[in-house]
Motif scaffolding. Structure first.
Motif, PDB file in Angstrom:
ATOM      1  N   HIS A   2      64.187  75.394  13.803  1.00 26.81           N
ATOM      2  CA  HIS A   2      63.678  74.528  14.862  1.00 26.81           C
ATOM      3  C   HIS A   2      63.526  75.281  16.178  1.00 26.81           C
ATOM      4  O   HIS A   2      62.550  75.073  16.906  1.00 26.81           O
ATOM      5  CB  HIS A   2      64.576  73.303  15.036  1.00 26.81           C
ATOM      6  CG  HIS A   2      65.913  73.577  15.634  1.00 26.81           C
ATOM      7  ND1 HIS A   2      66.930  74.179  14.941  1.00 26.81           N
ATOM      8  CD2 HIS A   2      66.399  73.327  16.880  1.00 26.81           C
ATOM      9  CE1 HIS A   2      67.989  74.293  15.721  1.00 26.81           C
ATOM     10  NE2 HIS A   2      67.697  73.783  16.902  1.00 26.81           N
ATOM     11  N   LEU A   3      64.457  76.195  16.502  1.00 30.15           N
ATOM     12  CA  LEU A   3      64.334  76.954  17.748  1.00 30.15           C
ATOM     13  C   LEU A   3      63.210  77.980  17.664  1.00 30.15           C
ATOM     14  O   LEU A   3      62.446  78.167  18.611  1.00 30.15           O
ATOM     15  CB  LEU A   3      65.655  77.650  18.080  1.00 30.15           C
ATOM     16  CG  LEU A   3      66.626  76.890  18.976  1.00 30.15           C
ATOM     17  CD1 LEU A   3      67.844  77.743  19.283  1.00 30.15           C
ATOM     18  CD2 LEU A   3      65.953  76.448  20.266  1.00 30.15           C
ATOM     19  N   PHE A   4      63.101  78.648  16.517  1.00 27.60           N
ATOM     20  CA  PHE A   4      62.016  79.619  16.385  1.00 27.60           C
ATOM     21  C   PHE A   4      60.662  78.926  16.423  1.00 27.60           C
ATOM     22  O   PHE A   4      59.699  79.448  16.999  1.00 27.60           O
ATOM     23  CB  PHE A   4      62.142  80.423  15.092  1.00 27.60           C
ATOM     24  CG  PHE A   4      60.999  81.391  14.915  1.00 27.60           C
ATOM     25  CD1 PHE A   4      60.949  82.558  15.659  1.00 27.60           C
ATOM     26  CD2 PHE A   4      59.951  81.103  14.056  1.00 27.60           C
ATOM     27  CE1 PHE A   4      59.877  83.437  15.537  1.00 27.60           C
ATOM     28  CE2 PHE A   4      58.877  81.976  13.925  1.00 27.60           C
ATOM     29  CZ  PHE A   4      58.844  83.149  14.666  1.00 27.60           C
ATOM     30  N   THR A   5      60.568  77.742  15.815  1.00 27.05           N
ATOM     31  CA  THR A   5      59.312  76.991  15.833  1.00 27.05           C
ATOM     32  C   THR A   5      58.862  76.726  17.264  1.00 27.05           C
ATOM     33  O   THR A   5      57.686  76.891  17.605  1.00 27.05           O
ATOM     34  CB  THR A   5      59.471  75.662  15.077  1.00 27.05           C
ATOM     35  OG1 THR A   5      59.747  75.935  13.705  1.00 27.05           O
ATOM     36  CG2 THR A   5      58.205  74.823  15.175  1.00 27.05           C
ATOM     37  N   LYS A   6      59.797  76.333  18.111  1.00 24.37           N
ATOM     38  CA  LYS A   6      59.455  76.100  19.519  1.00 24.37           C
ATOM     39  C   LYS A   6      58.936  77.372  20.176  1.00 24.37           C
ATOM     40  O   LYS A   6      57.897  77.372  20.843  1.00 24.37           O
ATOM     41  CB  LYS A   6      60.679  75.583  20.272  1.00 24.37           C
ATOM     42  CG  LYS A   6      61.095  74.165  19.928  1.00 24.37           C
ATOM     43  CD  LYS A   6      62.301  73.754  20.770  1.00 24.37           C
ATOM     44  CE  LYS A   6      62.701  72.317  20.495  1.00 24.37           C
ATOM     45  NZ  LYS A   6      63.851  71.903  21.334  1.00 24.37           N
ATOM     46  N   TYR A   7      59.688  78.463  20.006  1.00 23.97           N
ATOM     47  CA  TYR A   7      59.293  79.716  20.664  1.00 23.97           C
ATOM     48  C   TYR A   7      57.926  80.183  20.163  1.00 23.97           C
ATOM     49  O   TYR A   7      57.066  80.584  20.959  1.00 23.97           O
ATOM     50  CB  TYR A   7      60.344  80.798  20.409  1.00 23.97           C
ATOM     51  CG  TYR A   7      60.044  82.101  21.126  1.00 23.97           C
ATOM     52  CD1 TYR A   7      60.306  82.243  22.482  1.00 23.97           C
ATOM     53  CD2 TYR A   7      59.471  83.177  20.452  1.00 23.97           C
ATOM     54  CE1 TYR A   7      60.022  83.423  23.155  1.00 23.97           C
ATOM     55  CE2 TYR A   7      59.181  84.361  21.109  1.00 23.97           C
ATOM     56  CZ  TYR A   7      59.459  84.482  22.461  1.00 23.97           C
ATOM     57  OH  TYR A   7      59.161  85.647  23.124  1.00 23.97           O
ATOM     58  N   TYR A   8      57.722  80.109  18.851  1.00 26.76           N
ATOM     59  CA  TYR A   8      56.467  80.594  18.284  1.00 26.76           C
ATOM     60  C   TYR A   8      55.281  79.785  18.794  1.00 26.76           C
ATOM     61  O   TYR A   8      54.253  80.348  19.190  1.00 26.76           O
ATOM     62  CB  TYR A   8      56.522  80.540  16.758  1.00 26.76           C
ATOM     63  CG  TYR A   8      55.233  81.000  16.116  1.00 26.76           C
ATOM     64  CD1 TYR A   8      54.838  82.328  16.198  1.00 26.76           C
ATOM     65  CD2 TYR A   8      54.390  80.100  15.469  1.00 26.76           C
ATOM     66  CE1 TYR A   8      53.645  82.758  15.636  1.00 26.76           C
ATOM     67  CE2 TYR A   8      53.203  80.515  14.902  1.00 26.76           C
ATOM     68  CZ  TYR A   8      52.836  81.848  14.993  1.00 26.76           C
ATOM     69  OH  TYR A   8      51.646  82.263  14.447  1.00 26.76           O
ATOM     70  N   ARG A   9      55.397  78.469  18.802  1.00 26.77           N
ATOM     71  CA  ARG A   9      54.276  77.649  19.263  1.00 26.77           C
ATOM     72  C   ARG A   9      54.047  77.784  20.760  1.00 26.77           C
ATOM     73  O   ARG A   9      52.923  77.671  21.237  1.00 26.77           O
ATOM     74  CB  ARG A   9      54.511  76.191  18.878  1.00 26.77           C
ATOM     75  CG  ARG A   9      54.417  75.990  17.373  1.00 26.77           C
ATOM     76  CD  ARG A   9      54.681  74.565  16.967  1.00 26.77           C
ATOM     77  NE  ARG A   9      54.580  74.439  15.510  1.00 26.77           N
ATOM     78  CZ  ARG A   9      55.117  73.466  14.802  1.00 26.77           C
ATOM     79  NH1 ARG A   9      55.804  72.520  15.416  1.00 26.77           N
ATOM     80  NH2 ARG A   9      54.982  73.434  13.493  1.00 26.77           N
ATOM     81  N   ASN A  10      55.117  78.047  21.496  1.00 23.56           N
ATOM     82  CA  ASN A  10      54.967  78.216  22.941  1.00 23.56           C
ATOM     83  C   ASN A  10      54.292  79.534  23.311  1.00 23.56           C
ATOM     84  O   ASN A  10      53.787  79.675  24.425  1.00 23.56           O
ATOM     85  CB  ASN A  10      56.328  78.128  23.624  1.00 23.56           C
ATOM     86  CG  ASN A  10      56.883  76.713  23.634  1.00 23.56           C
ATOM     87  OD1 ASN A  10      56.135  75.744  23.520  1.00 23.56           O
ATOM     88  ND2 ASN A  10      58.199  76.588  23.754  1.00 23.56           N
ATOM     89  N   LEU A  11      54.298  80.502  22.400  1.00 22.29           N
ATOM     90  CA  LEU A  11      53.608  81.761  22.680  1.00 22.29           C
ATOM     91  C   LEU A  11      52.164  81.506  23.088  1.00 22.29           C
ATOM     92  O   LEU A  11      51.651  82.098  24.039  1.00 22.29           O
ATOM     93  CB  LEU A  11      53.640  82.672  21.445  1.00 22.29           C
ATOM     94  CG  LEU A  11      54.976  83.294  21.044  1.00 22.29           C
ATOM     95  CD1 LEU A  11      54.836  84.005  19.700  1.00 22.29           C
ATOM     96  CD2 LEU A  11      55.471  84.269  22.102  1.00 22.29           C
ATOM     97  N   SER A  12      51.488  80.619  22.369  1.00 27.51           N
ATOM     98  CA  SER A  12      50.063  80.353  22.595  1.00 27.51           C
ATOM     99  C   SER A  12      49.817  79.114  23.441  1.00 27.51           C
ATOM    100  O   SER A  12      48.675  78.696  23.598  1.00 27.51           O
ATOM    101  CB  SER A  12      49.353  80.172  21.251  1.00 27.51           C
ATOM    102  OG  SER A  12      49.798  78.980  20.618  1.00 27.51           O
ATOM    103  N   GLY A  13      50.874  78.521  23.987  1.00 26.51           N
ATOM    104  CA  GLY A  13      50.693  77.252  24.686  1.00 26.51           C
ATOM    105  C   GLY A  13      50.393  76.123  23.724  1.00 26.51           C
ATOM    106  O   GLY A  13      49.703  75.165  24.060  1.00 26.51           O
TER     107      GLY A  13
END
Length: 590
Positions: A517-528
């Motif tokens: 769940h934390l990695f999912t947030k970081y990954y999706r936030n990379l591209s906005g």
């Protein structure tokens, strides 16, 4: 005739220039060429150039290779035309062996040690007590502070046309000369396009207007470069200066009296990435035209001493508030695709690293705290490893003086963590997203809260980071005079950080490695959270975490530790190697 096997692989370099992009490592591209072939080709090129001294001959031979690169021939030939003469000079004068050059550009090649001849003014290493005091005093996100705006990679394209082809055969599309297709999916949107397209003027103006209205209390603005569009194969001095001048005028109009700290990006030169050392300026290759024009353009924002340093070297330092200094560095001189590094890889161009330690030592002795700002992060994989290591060494030594590092270039919203030999985090680097949607990202900017409004009690630490964005897909569908800008997240809330200290970020990154769940947030936030973002599997996850943890490009140690931790967690059933993050799935609530 026997030709000595020395220095550069010109044809391969030109191929990399023609096929590279902001998110693609030149090393990864060049892995298609084996080390043996690289060295042999380097020897042949060196011999031919030495014998003839002809850039025309090199240009004509390189043209033949345009049939094997995945871009339009006009693009390939444009890169060759722009770099043929500089590369001929570099081949004739570089002292690197072909093995050393191949190691710079091809990941699979053995990497020889390239020590930098630089004088550094370092302090005694901080004591454990000094380090603990900084950690103990790190303020919480609730601490009132200064509002600092960070905009980056605007890539203003004055030739952008709504409805033009967004999927042309060139590196940059969405222009009238690309045509106007009838297929709706190929027509450029009103506010920009996720494909190979840069920012229309109306998007740039919308962002500046919005930030001026939304953040009226901004203390200062960090503007970290890359103003010209991605038509790299035909970039001109006029285009570079025009883009920068237009953005300068907008910032002066909407932020009168607000300090702006501008930075030169790798796209802000012509040819692109070209930052020759001062030693060759008299040979007809110079950045003097760029530095002098920008120093004059930005005089309203810079004191005379900072403007003078910028004009000479492309970097500068200034006291923003009593007790607080911002140091702007020019990392383009260590960027691998600035082929002049083949002449400076063993040195310290413009003595910048020495100057940086002089500034930091003076700040340390007077009790000032510092932020360091630039375009390409020294932690970026495309920075020369030896230069990256020297920078890491400097920040580690002045870890109680440097309170923040801010860069851009990658077009994504990310961080880098610096760790010492004991695996203790001591610095966080914030990388800002781009305004340009090139490629597959939502336009964005960052706002930092900096602990600088408590007088002598101010620590000048970053206490909060907010990402603001536009959903480009939504903006292009809805009618209206302006896209909807909104705050996408605050770092403390998004990642559960009690404070934004290096130690807390380190714990969060460790959780990202193992917890979906934390990695999912970081990954999706990379591209906005752009829905066109590709999916990310277990190998992708490890690569991204490695990128976060590798602040010293000369050492893979932190990446190796992260991979070992992940593999052990998989064996113990604490990590799911089949987990795949998709851009289209909603972020889990847990």
């Amino acid at each position: 005739m026997k030709i000595t096997m020395r220095t550069t692989v010109v044809f391969s370099l030109l191929l990399m220039m023609a096929t590279s992009g902001v998110s693609t490592s030149p090393g990864a591209l060049a892995d298609r060429v084996k080390c043996g072939t690289c060295k042999a080709l380097g020897a042949v090129v060196k011999g031919v150039v030495k014998l003839t001294g002809s850039s025309m001959l090199m240009r004509s031979k390189a043209y033949r290779l345009c049939s094997v690169v995945p871009v339009a021939r006009s693009v390939c030939e444009g890169y060759i035309d722009s770099w043929a003469e500089p590369l001929t000079y570099i081949v004739q004068n570089s002292k690197l062996s072909s093995a050393e050059v191949c190691a710079i550009y091809i990941d699979a090649c053995p990497r020889p040690s390239l020590d930098i001849d630089a004088t550094l003014y370092l302090r005694k290493d901080p004591t454990p007590a000094e380090i603990k005091i900084r950690d103990y005093l790190y303020p919480s996100p609730a601490t009132p502070g200064l509002t600092v705006l960070h905009i980056a990679d605007l890539h203003l394209d004055s030739l952008y046309r709504e409805g033009a082809d967004n999927s042309c055969s060139e590196v940059l599309c969405c222009r009238a000369d690309n045509g106007f297709p009838t297929n709706a999916s190929r027509r450029a949107g009103r506010w920009g396009d996720y494909t190979r397209c840069d920012s229309p003027y109306k998007l740039v103006e919308s962002m500046v207007q919005h930030t001026a209205k939304q953040h009226p209390d901004v203390a200062y603005i960090m503007w970290t470069g890359d103003n010209a569009p991605h038509d790299d194969w035909r970039t001109s001095r006029e285009e570079v200066l025009s883009s920068t001048s237009s953005i300068t005028a907008l910032l002066q109009r909407y932020f009168p009296g607000i300090p702006v700290l501008p930075v030169i990006g790798n796209h802000d030169s012509a040819p692109i990435n070209s930052f020759p050392p001062k030693e060759v300026w008299n040979a007809g290759f110079s950045s003097a035209w760029l530095y002098s024009m920008l120093a004059n353009m930005w005089k309203p924002w810079l004191p005379p001493n900072a403007a003078a340093t910028l004009e000479n070297y492309g970097y500068y330092s200034l006291l923003v508030r009593p007790g607080f200094r911002v140091i702007v560095i020019n990392t383009n001189v260590a960027y691998k695709l600035n082929f002049w590094v083949l002449m400076t890889a063993r040195g310290d161009p413009s003595h910048q690293l020495r100057w940086l330690t002089e500034e930091l030592r003076a700040a340390y002795l007077t009790g000032e705290k510092c932020h360091i700002v630039g375009h390409i992060s020294p932690a970026d994989r495309d920075i020369l490893p030896a230069w990256s290591h020297m920078y890491y060494k400097i920040i580690k030594n002045y870890r109680t003086t440097v309170r923040g590092e801010f860069f851009s270039h990658t077009h994504v919203d990310e961080i880098h963590l610096s760790k010492d030999d004991n695996d203790e985090a001591f610095a966080v680097t914030y990388v800002a997203p781009s305004l340009s949607p090139w490629k597959n990202v939502n336009p964005g900017y960052k706002v930092y809260t900096v602990d600088g409004s408590r007088g002598a009690q101010s620590t000048w630490e970053v206490t909060e980071v907010a990402r603001w964005t536009v959903n480009l897909q939504e903006a292009n569908k809805l009618a209206g005079n302006s896209p909807r800008w909104y705050q996408q997240f605050k770092a403390s809330e998004e990642y559960g950080l009690a404070s934004l200290s290096p130690q807390n970020w380190s714990s969060a990154v460790q959780s990202m490695l193992l917890k979906d769940h934390l990695f999912t947030k970081y990954y999706r936030n990379l591209s906005g959270r752009a829905l066109v973002q590709a999916s990310c599997d277990a190998e992708c996850r490890q690569e991204i975490i490695c990128n976060v943890l590798t602040s010293d490009q000369s050492s893979p140690r932190q990446c190796q530790r992260a991979r070992a931790t992940y593999q052990q967690a998989v064996r113990e059933g604490r990590a799911n190697p089949r987990a795949v993050v998709s851009a289209s799935q909603p972020t889990p609530w847990f």
